[in-house]
Enzyme design. Sequence first.
Site, mmCIF file in Angstrom:
data_model
loop_
_atom_site.group_PDB
_atom_site.id
_atom_site.type_symbol
_atom_site.label_atom_id
_atom_site.label_comp_id
_atom_site.label_asym_id
_atom_site.label_seq_id
_atom_site.Cartn_x
_atom_site.Cartn_y
_atom_site.Cartn_z
ATOM 1 N N CYS A 130 110.665 138.486 31.813
ATOM 2 C CA CYS A 130 109.990 139.335 30.830
ATOM 3 C C CYS A 130 108.476 139.306 31.040
ATOM 4 O O CYS A 130 107.798 140.342 30.945
ATOM 5 C CB CYS A 130 110.332 138.878 29.414
ATOM 6 S SG CYS A 130 112.055 139.126 28.938
ATOM 7 N N ASP A 151 89.394 109.284 32.929
ATOM 8 C CA ASP A 151 88.050 109.681 32.529
ATOM 9 C C ASP A 151 87.255 108.394 32.315
ATOM 10 O O ASP A 151 87.840 107.310 32.170
ATOM 11 C CB ASP A 151 88.118 110.502 31.241
ATOM 12 C CG ASP A 151 86.754 110.769 30.657
ATOM 13 O OD1 ASP A 151 85.877 111.269 31.388
ATOM 14 O OD2 ASP A 151 86.538 110.452 29.468
#
Length: 809
Positions: A95, A501
């Site tokens: 779709c 991080d």
Amino acid sequence: MTERALCLHCGEPVTATSPAAPDFCCTGCAGAYELLGELGLSSYYRRRAIDPKIRALRPDTDDVNRFDFTDLASTDSDGVHHLHLMVDGIHCAACVWLIETLLHRNDAVLNARVNMTTRRLRLSWTGKIDDVDAVLRPVLQMGYRVIPFDPEILEQATQSRNKELLRCLAVAGFAASNVMLLSVSVWAGYFQGMGGATRDLFHWISALIALPAAAYAGMPFYRSALGAIRHHRVNMDVPISLGVILALGMSLAQTIQSQPHAYYDSAITLLFFLLIGRYLDGRARGQARSAAEHLLSLGARSITIIEDDGTRRLVSPEKAMPGMTVLVAAGERIGIDGEVCDGQSDVDTSVITGESIPAQIKPGATVFAGTTNISAPLRIRVTATGNSTLLSEIVRLMENAEQGRAKYVTIADRVAKAYAPVVHVLSLLTFIGWWLIAGVAWNDALMNAIAVLIITCPCALALAVPVVQVIATGRLLRAGILVKSATALERLTKITGVIFDKTGTLTTGKPELYGAPDPHALTLAAQIAANSNHPLSRALVRAAGDVSPLTNVVEMPGLGLVAQTVAGEIRLGSRNFCGIAEQADLPSEFYGPEIWMTQPGSSPIRFAFRDTPRVDASAVIETLRNDGYDISLLSGDREQTVRQFAQMLGIAKWHARLTPTEKASHIQTRRDEGMFDLMVGDGINDAPALAAAHASMSPASAAEISQNAADIVFQGDRLSAVTEALDIARKADRLVRQNFAISFTYNLITIPLAVGGMVTPLIAAIAMSSSSLVVIANALRLHANSKQAGQQSHAHVSPTPQQAGAPMA
């Protein structure tokens, strides 16, 4: 028509009275099918997979002519129009492909992207803004419906589905616990000569509890099964529904006839455990969708435009045009990307860099939407607005990453696709074989078929994953580790690398004074710094203890503070503000945040700060390296600081000065190379990387958007949660595999016995329940083993005194 056919376009039944029979249910579907053929897009019908829970793609010709989205579109300085919509009726990836292809067939369309998770359509086109209806017409003609994009609509729909599952789960749990108690009494009485009247009483009480409970709690499965059957498909919900209904029906018949066999416990217990897995899956999908939408709240609600004649007016950020001048007061969030043309201030840039230390901003500097102005007013010349800002780019990165994660399919779902039809065929063959070939009565043949259906009900198979997940997530939760995604533990088992991080993840995220400065100088500096809210000023005050602020102190935004004393002017601030020459040959320990103080008759004094590493950071990195994981460090901080920090922790691979886009791109590059990374981060700038990684973790102190994007959130100051989560995931994976082996071994042994008529439905129910209990007992081993493992892990990552106090810039 002798049988009901299905519409070639939408898959709905075609009746004899359908206007476009025998191939289509309506003229709209016939037109859509013909249009796709003319456009050469008929391959859509081969690619798609109709989801019975999603509205059928039946075009409504009235809707095609009813929509007008002109007022919802915005136009940028280049004359490009932009529109955000939500698409209803998306079944699968085919779709998404069809919608994007149809839109791109229009030469005016520059960009059309559909996010399958959020159902969000981003559309950009040139020409007239009124052309939007013509642009969207092919999509509407296919049967899709579009409405203005509203995250609250998605949130409400998700909450509604989850609440329904939770209600069904509560009803099934209540009924299962009570019916099982009654069944235990019947089983015990079977061997101890219980009277028929007492047994029938227990059966009737069980029926009064189980029948209404199963009718209500099984609705999610019944609806899905009916939808699949209508589309000539079989999913796992079909054997579940069939087994529950037949077991309850035969149990009721046996109870009415005062027969000894009833299987209310099997039916309702099966529903209870399967609802647990269904609810966990729904919660995971909701969390994945919401992360990007929360990030949109960082944008400013309005901005102040300064006109050429000096007048000011408030407008939404989307209405600003490049070249306009925007006034941002102290404390306000910046709503556009731009260049500072007047003013000096400190700006919280953690959205971009992840660093807690504000950046000093002066004319000529670039600022971004989502950052916060701290100290003084700024005048900013607009360079980008709306969808062109860096904040919007972060949202797009997250949505793209989440869409990829939403395609993840669990092992149990994959197995069930082949498992369900086999169960049906086997049960049917058993009935036919005993009735037509062996010549037994149809009701006895049906009892054998039900025994096969019950004994092969995928209860143990369905429990193989959820029960381990429940125990594993419960064990982690007691350790302060919250697992948000239903597939997180499975994905952790595939991890080959761990990416960290720096600020707030490997460190505490709070600057602390480094070294032992002169006490009198520290007290004086703290008295001056007490007049400022700058993070480094607050760190000075914390280091000095209880001090009284000096009077006659003026803060120069973006530079520092000036105190007028009897002895003369004292300055506290940046190197340039205090007139200190740059020294490129500073020792490495001098890299990092700093404040200088100058006063008449004295040498300049430097106050250095460090971001303290988590107490077990070095030990955790060592453990991960020994376990064979590839360790990397991604940071938006300066190169010298990141290099020194990486060397201190023994991290060979590190990258500095990275933007959110660059972090996410780095992870995607590693994924293309075959790496499966666990991203551990806490900043707003880490959110796209967290969403893009194969799995992700975030501390509880992280920004809300990062916690939403992460699969796992951990409490406390220790980083050992990373090693513990990986360890529990590996153990859980082994138990899941063992549970699958137990489930299939059980079926290999019991199915031939049931097909051969050697198992009554009662014994089948006991066997099925026993297999579930064995699976649960095996999963409980995780609880016992992980306690000992957790203690060993905790002891293993405890830092040495040298590691705990290791200096850093």
